[in-house]
Design a protein around this motif. Structure first.
Motif, PDB file in Angstrom:
ATOM      1  N   SER A 146       0.823  -1.208   0.000  1.00 57.89           N
ATOM      2  CA  SER A 146       0.000   0.000   0.000  1.00 57.89           C
ATOM      3  C   SER A 146       0.854   1.253   0.000  1.00 57.89           C
ATOM      4  O   SER A 146       0.538   2.238  -0.684  1.00 57.89           O
ATOM      5  CB  SER A 146      -0.925   0.008   1.232  1.00 57.89           C
ATOM      6  OG  SER A 146      -1.836  -1.056   1.182  1.00 57.89           O
ATOM      7  N   ARG A 147       1.939   1.220   0.747  1.00 58.38           N
ATOM      8  CA  ARG A 147       2.817   2.394   0.844  1.00 58.38           C
ATOM      9  C   ARG A 147       3.465   2.718  -0.494  1.00 58.38           C
ATOM     10  O   ARG A 147       3.555   3.878  -0.896  1.00 58.38           O
ATOM     11  CB  ARG A 147       3.896   2.132   1.903  1.00 58.38           C
ATOM     12  CG  ARG A 147       4.867   3.291   2.099  1.00 58.38           C
ATOM     13  CD  ARG A 147       4.142   4.560   2.511  1.00 58.38           C
ATOM     14  NE  ARG A 147       5.071   5.658   2.694  1.00 58.38           N
ATOM     15  CZ  ARG A 147       4.716   6.935   2.787  1.00 58.38           C
ATOM     16  NH1 ARG A 147       3.435   7.264   2.685  1.00 58.38           N
ATOM     17  NH2 ARG A 147       5.623   7.867   2.977  1.00 58.38           N
ATOM     18  N   THR A 148       3.908   1.680  -1.224  1.00 60.29           N
ATOM     19  CA  THR A 148       4.524   1.894  -2.535  1.00 60.29           C
ATOM     20  C   THR A 148       3.526   2.509  -3.510  1.00 60.29           C
ATOM     21  O   THR A 148       3.830   3.485  -4.207  1.00 60.29           O
ATOM     22  CB  THR A 148       5.048   0.556  -3.099  1.00 60.29           C
ATOM     23  OG1 THR A 148       6.038   0.029  -2.219  1.00 60.29           O
ATOM     24  CG2 THR A 148       5.645   0.747  -4.486  1.00 60.29           C
ATOM     25  N   LEU A 149       2.322   1.948  -3.558  1.00 60.80           N
ATOM     26  CA  LEU A 149       1.286   2.463  -4.457  1.00 60.80           C
ATOM     27  C   LEU A 149       0.872   3.878  -4.064  1.00 60.80           C
ATOM     28  O   LEU A 149       0.672   4.745  -4.918  1.00 60.80           O
ATOM     29  CB  LEU A 149       0.072   1.534  -4.437  1.00 60.80           C
ATOM     30  CG  LEU A 149       0.277   0.144  -5.045  1.00 60.80           C
ATOM     31  CD1 LEU A 149      -0.910  -0.745  -4.726  1.00 60.80           C
ATOM     32  CD2 LEU A 149       0.478   0.234  -6.548  1.00 60.80           C
ATOM     33  N   GLU A 150       0.758   4.116  -2.764  1.00 59.68           N
ATOM     34  CA  GLU A 150       0.359   5.434  -2.273  1.00 59.68           C
ATOM     35  C   GLU A 150       1.360   6.507  -2.702  1.00 59.68           C
ATOM     36  O   GLU A 150       0.978   7.578  -3.186  1.00 59.68           O
ATOM     37  CB  GLU A 150       0.241   5.404  -0.751  1.00 59.68           C
ATOM     38  CG  GLU A 150      -0.135   6.745  -0.140  1.00 59.68           C
ATOM     39  CD  GLU A 150      -0.155   6.701   1.379  1.00 59.68           C
ATOM     40  OE1 GLU A 150      -0.723   7.623   1.985  1.00 59.68           O
ATOM     41  OE2 GLU A 150       0.416   5.741   1.958  1.00 59.68           O
ATOM     42  N   CYS A 151       2.646   6.229  -2.539  1.00 63.44           N
ATOM     43  CA  CYS A 151       3.673   7.211  -2.908  1.00 63.44           C
ATOM     44  C   CYS A 151       3.651   7.510  -4.399  1.00 63.44           C
ATOM     45  O   CYS A 151       3.746   8.673  -4.811  1.00 63.44           O
ATOM     46  CB  CYS A 151       5.060   6.699  -2.496  1.00 63.44           C
ATOM     47  SG  CYS A 151       5.327   6.667  -0.709  1.00 63.44           S
TER      48      CYS A 151
END
Length: 519
Positions: A146-151
């Protein structure tokens, strides 16, 4: 096809096929209420592969009838203003500039829009040619954290802010990836995972209470109730991206806490284009469409424009049956679920949908095809379901205030005729909708004898698992936002703003965690 000896770069484009009548006749039909050629014209003008010869042909016709292009044709003019005229042949550029000159001279209402379009081309147009393929190729795989996609999505949207010409393409890229997540995580599956996680947490707390004597072992509560994270991994990624996208929509539309109407209208146009291209045709989408829902909540005029857009798609025979049916599904869901819609808007839409249903019945009564057939009458059944769904949720608002007038209005809709017609919509519409519709209407006594309800079999030896599967099958299709497995009904019940309807007590429950968070 003969290709030898042809100078590809310097020869004119080959003649292309054009559908529909002339611009003059199309505008005349539109004025008379026939929008089929009008919608077809907009569709052809918006074709990304439109040729120079086609643009020249259209522009010459537009120049000859600029006096007829009043404010009523604002949507058509916006399509023309988005034509890719720069970088075309000198003939196209010259004809386009001549058209703009004639348009603003005859219709000053479009002066601001024309100037804005011209100024938007002050920046180099080659940016999108180089940037978008790179942005697309480097988009993280949707199964990344989720963090990778969010960034990545956050930075994409920042690019859309300082390079506005890329905004629509960037939104299209983001929505495309989010749809992959959306359709891979059915709502029922998400709810089951979250519910199981809550039960495990409660059980774990009870066991800890029996044996945990050290108060410092775990002082921070974890789990579904202790954080905003979701236990379903796909839902968690989708939820994260929805939060980023909704925050972007809010920031673009508001300046110093106040709604900026022009910025909001521009974003609305971009988002509607993405909605038409990606969301509307996608079966099984349950969450990403809330981006449009959220934007429309900012201003009533946007919500009404969206409903009008769906209405035009529904009644236009130039669109496929699947698109028309999906439009009806979204229209019904929007009317039912959007609590920011006043009752006057709901009535106005019913006053469009219901007469259209009666006219459709009139057109079929004298034909041999006046029987229940989804393949033949799919848009009709979807429109029926939209009306039923709207009345389930909004009948209280329609009766509020003056009960007498409200009842008179509902009686004037003549719903009994629709229910009793030979096309038999109750046989096709989802059982959960027809059951609740029968429960709230005055015509329930008429509907009840016509509707087959589930009855437990008398054979006590029947497998209880099979019995449950049969009794729940129809409703489960609806709860999951899916259609029954039949080729004829694909698109009949698109996953829309809220496609679950267990009982009156469940009305209004949110489909995913991000809807529980304040915007």
């Amino acid at each position: 096809m003969e290709t030898e000896g042809r100078d590809f770069l310097n020869s004119p484009p080959m003649k292309t096929v054009r559908f529909g009548g002339s611009v003059v006749s199309t505008l005349h039909k539109f004025k008379q209420g026939d929008t089929s050629d009008y919608e077809l014209l907009k569709h052809q003008l918006a074709d990304p592969d439109i040729k120079d010869a086609q643009i020249l042909n259209w522009l010459q016709e537009f120049r000859n009838c600029v006096t007829q292009l009043s404010k009523d044709h604002e949507q058509l003019i916006y399509v023309v203003l988005r034509l890719p005229w720069l970088g075309r042949s000198p003939a196209v550029v010259e004809e386009y500039l001549a058209f703009l000159s004639n348009l603003v001279s005859a219709q000053t209402v479009y002066l601001r829009s024309c100037l804005k379009m011209v100024v938007s081309n002050f920046t180099p147009s080659y940016t999108s040619r180089f940037m978008m393929p790179i942005l697309t190729d480097n988009f993280p795989f949707v199964q990344k954290s989720s963090r990778t996609l969010e960034c990545y999505v956050h930075n994409l949207l920042r690019v859309a802010v300082y390079i506005p010409t890329l905004r629509r393409d960037i939104l299209e890229l983001i929505v495309n990836r989010m749809l992959k997540l959306d359709v891979s995580a059915p709502r029922g599956e998400i709810e089951e995972v979250e519910e199981n996680a809550v039960q495990k947490e409660v059980k774990g707390e009870q066991e800890e209470g029996l044996f945990d004597m050290d108060e410092d072992v775990c002082s921070v509560k974890s789990g579904p109730e202790g954080s905003d994270r979701m236990c379903h991994p796909v839902a968690e990624r989708l939820d994260t991206l929805m939060a980023v996208l909704l925050a972007f929509i809010k920031d673009v539309c508001h300046v110093n806490g106040c709604l900026d109407v022009e910025r909001t209208k521009d974003l609305y146009r971009d988002l509607i284009c993405v909605f038409d291209k990606l969301i509307l045709p996608t079966h099984g989408s349950c969450h990403i469409q809330y981006s449009v829902f959220y934007l429309c909540s900012f201003r009533l005029a946007l919500a009404e424009a969206f409903l009008e857009h769906l209405w035009r798609l529904l009644q236009s025979p130039s669109h496929s049956a699947v698109i028309r049916q999906a439009s009806a599904g979204y229209m019904g869901s929007f009317l039912a679920r959007a609590n920011f819609l006043p009752v006057a808007t709901v009535r106005a839409c019913l006053d469009l949908l219901v007469p259209w249903l009666h006219l459709y019945i009139d057109s079929q009564d004298s034909r041999s095809r006046a029987y229940c057939d989804i393949a033949l009458h799919g848009p009709f059944y979807s429109a029926c379901q939209a009306v039923f769904y709207t009345l389930i949720f909004r009948h209280g608002d329609l009766l509020k205030g003056d009960m007498g007038k409200g009842l008179a209005y509902l009686q004037g809709l003549n719903l009994e005729r629709i229910v009793m017609c030979q096309l038999n919509p109750l046989k096709v519409c989802l059982p959960a909708v027809t059951n609740m519709f029968a429960a709230i209407t005055r015509s329930g006594k008429l509907i009840e004898p016509l509707y087959q309800v589930w009855e437990e079999p008398a054979d006590a030896e029947m497998d209880p698992v099979t019995t449950k599967r049969c009794s729940d099958a129809d409703e489960d299709d609806f709860l999951r936002g899916e259609t029954p497995e039949s080729k004829e009904v694909v698109g009949m019940t698109p996953g829309s703003y809220d496609s679950h309807l267990r009982s009156p007590s469940s009305v209004g429950s949110p489909p995913i965690a991000f809807l529980q968070k304040p915007f």
